[in-house]
Every structure is written in C-alpha cells, then in structure tokens.
Design an enzyme around this catalytic site. Structure first.
Site, PDB file in Angstrom:
ATOM      1  N   GLN A  87       0.755  -1.382  -0.230  1.00 22.73           N
ATOM      2  CA  GLN A  87      -0.159  -0.191  -0.245  1.00 22.73           C
ATOM      3  C   GLN A  87       0.893   1.123   0.015  1.00 22.73           C
ATOM      4  O   GLN A  87       0.473   2.122  -0.106  1.00 22.73           O
ATOM      5  CB  GLN A  87      -0.944   0.089   1.396  1.00 22.73           C
ATOM      6  N   ASN A  88       2.151   0.959  -0.071  1.00 18.57           N
ATOM      7  CA  ASN A  88       3.701   2.190   0.384  1.00 18.57           C
ATOM      8  C   ASN A  88       3.696   2.420  -0.951  1.00 18.57           C
ATOM      9  O   ASN A  88       3.936   2.433  -1.724  1.00 18.57           O
ATOM     10  CB  ASN A  88       4.633   2.018   1.225  1.00 18.57           C
ATOM     11  N   HIS A 105      -1.423   1.061  -4.436  1.00 23.00           N
ATOM     12  CA  HIS A 105      -1.817   2.623  -4.321  1.00 23.00           C
ATOM     13  C   HIS A 105      -0.529   3.913  -4.795  1.00 23.00           C
ATOM     14  O   HIS A 105      -1.015   4.735  -4.228  1.00 23.00           O
ATOM     15  CB  HIS A 105      -1.596   3.073  -3.140  1.00 23.00           C
ATOM     16  N   SER A 173      -2.592  -1.171   9.303  1.00 18.00           N
ATOM     17  CA  SER A 173      -4.039  -0.527   9.881  1.00 18.00           C
ATOM     18  C   SER A 173      -5.095  -1.464  10.310  1.00 18.00           C
ATOM     19  O   SER A 173      -5.598  -2.131  11.066  1.00 18.00           O
ATOM     20  CB  SER A 173      -4.011   0.972  10.086  1.00 18.00           C
TER      21      SER A 173
END
Ligand code: NAD
Length: 231
Positions: A87-88, A105, A173
């Site tokens: 996701q980084n 992303h 998270s």
C-alpha cells in the site's frame, strides 16, 4: 509454497517515513480530504503537490530497513512464488532489492497525466502548471491512488490471493479497503494467515497467527524461519 505479502506504512516507519494513523501520523497534520482525494486536488492542486513533493523528498533521503531487506532476500531465495503487494507509495522495497512489487496505491516517484493517462518518472518537485510530456496538458498529478479511486492491480492481486498457501500482512492498520479484505480472500482459499504488526490491527481477529513487535525485528526472524523450512 505460494506466499502473498501485503505491506503498509508500518514497514517504512523505522526508515523515518511517517505512518498515517499513528499518534504522530500524517493525518494529524493534514486533512486527508485536502491532500488525498480527487476533490481536494481539484480545490487546491498547489497544496496537494506541496504535500507529495515533501513525501517524495522524504522518500529520497530514507533508506530501506532490515524488514525491506529481508523480504527482498525471501523473494530471491524462496523456491516458491513470493508476491509482494504494498500500500506504500515509497520505493524502499525496490531499493532493498525486491524485483516485482505490486504498488496498489501507486508510487510517489511517478507522475500521471489526468488528461491522457501518460505516466513518467516524477521530477523532484511537481507543480500544477507542469505540462504532460506526451499531450502537453497542464494536468499533471502524482501517480498515487486517492481515497475514492480504484487501487491498481486488483485482478492480479485477487488471482495471487486465491492461489496462495500463506498470506502475511506487515505494518498495516487493516483499516483501508480493499487491502483490509485480502486476509479474508486468502483464508477463504485455504491459506494460512499471519499478521506482523506493532500492535493488534483492526483486522487481527481474521488471522490464524499474530506476532507483535517492530517490523525490523519480526520480519527478518520470520524470513529466516521460512527459508530454513524450505531447505
Ligand atoms: P497506517 O498508518 O494506517 O497503519 C500503520 C500500521 O503500522 C499501524 O497498525 C502501526 O501499529 C503499524 N506500525 C507502526 N510502526 C511499526 C513498526 N515499526 N513495525 C511494525 N508495524 C508498525 O498504514 P496503512 O495500513 O498502510 O494505511 C494505509 C494508507 O497509508 C495507504 O493508503 C498508504 O498508501 C498510506 N501511507 C503510505 C506511506 C508510505 O508509502 N511509506 C506512509 C504513510 C501512509
């Protein structure tokens, strides 16, 4: 063994890149509606470019940590397939030596033309007036996926999850979908699931095994276990 790994901001935290939801995270300093939505960009492109110019600068000066390096070693030395989904928007996996990384992303080091879809390497600083090198429209944006937009490579990721024997989530998270739902897809396909995170995530209860601690310690230890059992 087919392994799918999902990483989030927590894996880059020890490289000095801020996470989003931690106490001193980026969202406490910026409103996500201003800097991470298409509407925010339409309202104030200067602010959004400033935000990502700063992220790009931080990323250039940060170094991969032991967790990134261990995953690159796993991809190189594990006899099975190891798919790395992140996701980084930073490039620390690549700079640690990982060859294929699914940036669901997007990437802060890349630019995208909103008018024609052309992509290119982002300069250090981007501005709203920058022309697209292909069509010359002043519609340049960072090649990152904002809230409300569809993440990249979802079909490819779904395919890998459905064929996985082990799904590992690292430093996330578990609160941003669709990534937060990957554990359920993998478990539904019969995979073992492992969470490596500083603290319980929002989706911890969906995992078969959970280990808490710093990514720079947990990830190399886990990689050593996998490589030892593969011998
Ligand atoms: P998040 O900020 O929501 O969660 C980070 C998680 O990592 C938390 O659960 C936290 O407990 C954990 N963590 C913090 N330090 C850790 C450490 N040293 N070791 C292990 N775990 C640690 O991040 P997320 O889940 O990736 O959030 C999603 C969004 O944040 C994504 O859209 C992503 O694009 C964006 N983001 C990316 C970057 C980056 O590219 N480096 C940085 C910030 C945010």
């Amino acid at each position: 063994m087919n392994i799918v790994i999902l990483t989030g901001a927590g894996i880059s935290a020890e490289s000095g890149l801020g996470t989003f939801r931690d106490i001193d995270g980026l969202w406490t300093k910026y409103d996500l509606n201003d800097v991470a939505t298409p509407e925010g960009f339409a309202r104030n492109p200067d602010l959004v470019h400033q935000f990502y110019n700063a992220r790009r600068m931080n990323c250039r000066t940060a170094l991969p940590n032991d967790a990134h390096t261990a995953l690159a070693r796993l991809q190189r030395d594990c006899p099975g397939e190891v798919d790395l989904v992140t996701q980084n928007i930073d490039d620390l996996h690549e700079r640690a030596g990982s060859r294929s990384v699914w940036h669901m992303h997007g990437e802060v080091t890349r630019a995208l033309c909103d008018a024609c879809g052309h992509r290119w390497d982002a300069p250090e600083r981007m501005e709203p007036s920058d022309p697209c090198p292909a069509c010359e429209a002043a519609a340049t944006r960072p090649d990152v996926v904002w809230f409300g937009e569809i993440p990249y490579f979802l079909d490819e990721i779904q395919d890998r999850l459905e064929r996985s024997d082990l799904f590992v989530s690292i430093g996330t998270s578990g609160s941003v979908y669709p990534a937060a739902g990957f554990v359920a897809i993998a478990a539904g396909a019969g995979a073992q699931t492992l969470e490596l995170n500083l603290e319980p995530s929002d989706s911890s209860s969906a995992f078969t095994e959970i280990r808490h601690g710093k990514a720079s310690e947990l990830v190399p230890a886990w990689v050593n276990e996998v490589l030892a059992s593969a011998k």
